[in-house]
Scaffold this active site. Structure first.
Site: not given
Ligand code: FAD
Length: 517
Positions: A36, A47, A75, A357-358, A451
């Site tokens: 999107s 991290a 790191k 761990t994300g 694991y």
């Molecule tokens: P998002 O980044 O939320 O991406 C979602 C995607 O879906 C976006 O591109 C959006 O445009 C798309 N989307 C949503 N709805 C639609 C739609 N209707 N149509 C088309 N597209 C859509 N992980 C680590 O490994 N290390 C860290 O230090 C760490 N710190 C974190 C700190 C916080 C506070 C949080 C909340 C998370 C943290 N994480 C960390 C986890 C990490 O941020 C996520 O695992 C990683 O960024 C992956 O996010 P994602 O791609 O799953 O989701």
């Protein structure tokens, strides 16, 4: 064989999945990624865990190609501040225990305690982090040559669980852009549009997703990377979500991007986790800025209080930084892979940011997806899906247990938040393991049995560092000749001093890589 994959979502999980599938299958599998323009990605997650090196290595991308483009740094550890009591610090390093006469060096440490610090006594990395050293010399060789593989070596699917002595910090948005270029160059079809509907077929699987402007996208396999929204697996396919909130109360975060002069500050090769009144603050040093955020439980602090705490912690450098408030969904999907759709990333679940761990969960999900890739035969695919789901659930449940240990084993109980960490319900199985650890620090037979990334040395570091659990010397060590252990402690100390002396600082290393004078 699934011949076409549609990935919905373009955050870290979407682009990691797209690029990995292209590296694995090339043109044999068509990959479309729709993201999107209107829904931003989460913007945090900077991290990582030490397996991440295998991801880049599998893509065939060298550090000098991607790190300067993503503000990346090394790191080597997590540095814990104030978790035992204010002013106390220790490291959880990416370094396995040395073994002396059949016993891990940390067992010997409990008996001998050469100094008050188990981390600098037992691990090289703790001293390197204190000194802000780079793990690589300016000629690019690694501080520990046992990990050198040669430039041409490419990670194979079977060695992804090996321990590497460092992970990375990077700017998440820049990495997504880097992987977008990587994926598109290798044939990923990139669609910028909103998915407005998920249309099921008569068996209840996904037939296609409908976009606002560019029509319908069909595929054999769909990957849900839509973040906490989980539009495909939890919403369209109605898969239940299992909350971990009863064990892990932190459900909110506020994050800041803070410009800092790293030449002056120095770049510690560690993520710092500082305990606070209602949670903890992360500090992630990137090449030109600090990524920081307060992870807290909304039951104990309001968003305004949390933002105030974070700004006070960072100081004047945070004045012009805009706060990003985030509500977290803690837990996992009952099944990650349902029918013809796999959830990877926050859509699948999230434990909590501590221990980073994300992205590890994402990487593990992608690797398992490739290993269990559907073949197009219903019975076989069902089997592969079950295998995947069992493994994915074990990873999340194991991580939940390791996270719970951080609060339960912490020495702090100075306010209601920290007092409650000692009485909150703990996951099944952990009580029995805690009993075993009273007489013998965790080993591979007494930690969560499946694991989940962490090995027994990590559990040992956390228990010895946090200081809230009773630890006693192993009785048998008193009956053994401990001379070899004394020698090993001496050796660690000498080797650490020599490394700190010879290695460049992390800032120097990256200034060199960026071509700065
Ligand atoms: P998002 O980044 O939320 O991406 C979602 C995607 O879906 C976006 O591109 C959006 O445009 C798309 N989307 C949503 N709805 C639609 C739609 N209707 N149509 C088309 N597209 C859509 N992980 C680590 O490994 N290390 C860290 O230090 C760490 N710190 C974190 C700190 C916080 C506070 C949080 C909340 C998370 C943290 N994480 C960390 C986890 C990490 O941020 C996520 O695992 C990683 O960024 C992956 O996010 P994602 O791609 O799953 O989701």
């Amino acid at each position: 064989m699934a011949n076409s994959v549609v990935i919905v979502g373009g955050g870290t999980s979407g682009w990691m999945t797209a690029s990995y599938l292209k590296a694995a299958f090339g043109d044999r599998v068509a990959v479309t990624l729709v993201e999107s323009k209107n829904v931003p990605s989460i913007g945090v997650g900077e991290a990582t865990f030490s397996t991440i090196r295998h991801f880049f290595n599998y893509l065939g991308v060298e550090e000098h190609e991607w790190m300067p483009e993503c503000q990346a740094t090394y790191k080597l550890a997590v540095r814990f501040e104030d978790w035992r009591e204010p002013g106390h610090t220790f490291y959880h390093p990416f370094e396995r225990n040395r073994v002396v006469d059949g016993f891990p060096l940390t067992d010997w440490w409990v008996q001998k305690q050469p100094t008050a610090r188990f981390d600098t006594d037992s691990f090289l990395i703790a001293s390197m982090c204190d000194a802000k050293s780079s793990p690589r010399y300016l000629d690019n060789s690694l501080f520990d040559s046992t990990f050198e593989r040669g430039e041409e070596h490419r990670t194979t699917l079977s060695e992804q669980h090996t321990q590497f002595p460092y992970a990375y910090h990077f700017d998440a948005a820049m990495l997504a852009k880097f992987l977008t270029r990587f994926g598109v160059k290798r044939g990923v079809r990139h669609v910028l549009d909103d998915v407005v509907d998920v249309v099921l077929d008569d068996r209840g699987a996904i037939d296609h997703v409908r976009t606002r402007e560019q029509g319908d996208l069909h595929g054999d396999l769909f990957v849900d990377c839509t973040g906490f929204r989980s539009l495909l697996v939890n919403k369209a396919l109605d898969e239940p979500f299992i909350s971990f909130q009863n064990h892990l109360p932190n459900d909110s975060a506020v994050a800041l991007r803070v410009p800092l002069d790293m030449a002056e500050q120095g770049l510690r090769p560690a993520t710092t986790a500082t305990a606070k009144d209602a949670g903890w603050i992360w500090s992630i040093p990137l090449f030109e800025r600090l990524g920081t955020g307060y992870v807290y439980a909304s039951e104990y602090a309001t968003p305004d209080e949390a933002e105030r705490t974070l700004r006070e912690f960072v100081g004047p450098a945070a004045e012009n930084a805009t706060a990003n408030h985030i509500r977290m969904r803690i837990g996992r999907s009952a099944r990650s892979w349902v029918k013809n759709c796999v959830a990877i990333g926050l859509s699948n679940g999230f434990v909590e940011p501590l221990e980073s761990t994300g992205i590890f969960i994402i990487q593990n999900g992608i690797e398992q997806l490739v290993k269990n890739f559907p073949v197009g035969d219903e019975a076989t695919d069902e089997n592969l899906r079950d295998t995947y789901n069992r493994q994915a659930a074990h990873v999340m449940d194991g991580l939940r247990e390791f996270m719970v240990l951080h609060w339960y084993a912490s020495g702090r109980s100075d306010n209601q938040y920290w007092k409650d960490t000692k009485t909150r319900e703990i996951p099944d199985g952990l009580a029995e393991r805690l009993d075993q650890w009273k007489v013998k620090l965790p080993d591979q037979n007494t930690i969560y049995p499946h694991y989940h990334g962490f090995e027994s040395y990590s559990y040992r570091a956390i228990i010895l560092g946090l200081g809230g659990l009773p630890v006693q010397p192993l009785p048998v060590l008193g009956k053994l000749d401990g001379t070899a252990a004394d020698r090993e402690f001496q050796l660690v100390s000498e080797q650490a001093a020599a490394l700190v002396d010879k290695l460049p600082s992390q800032y120097e290393y990256f200034a060199h890589l960026h071509g700065l004078p």
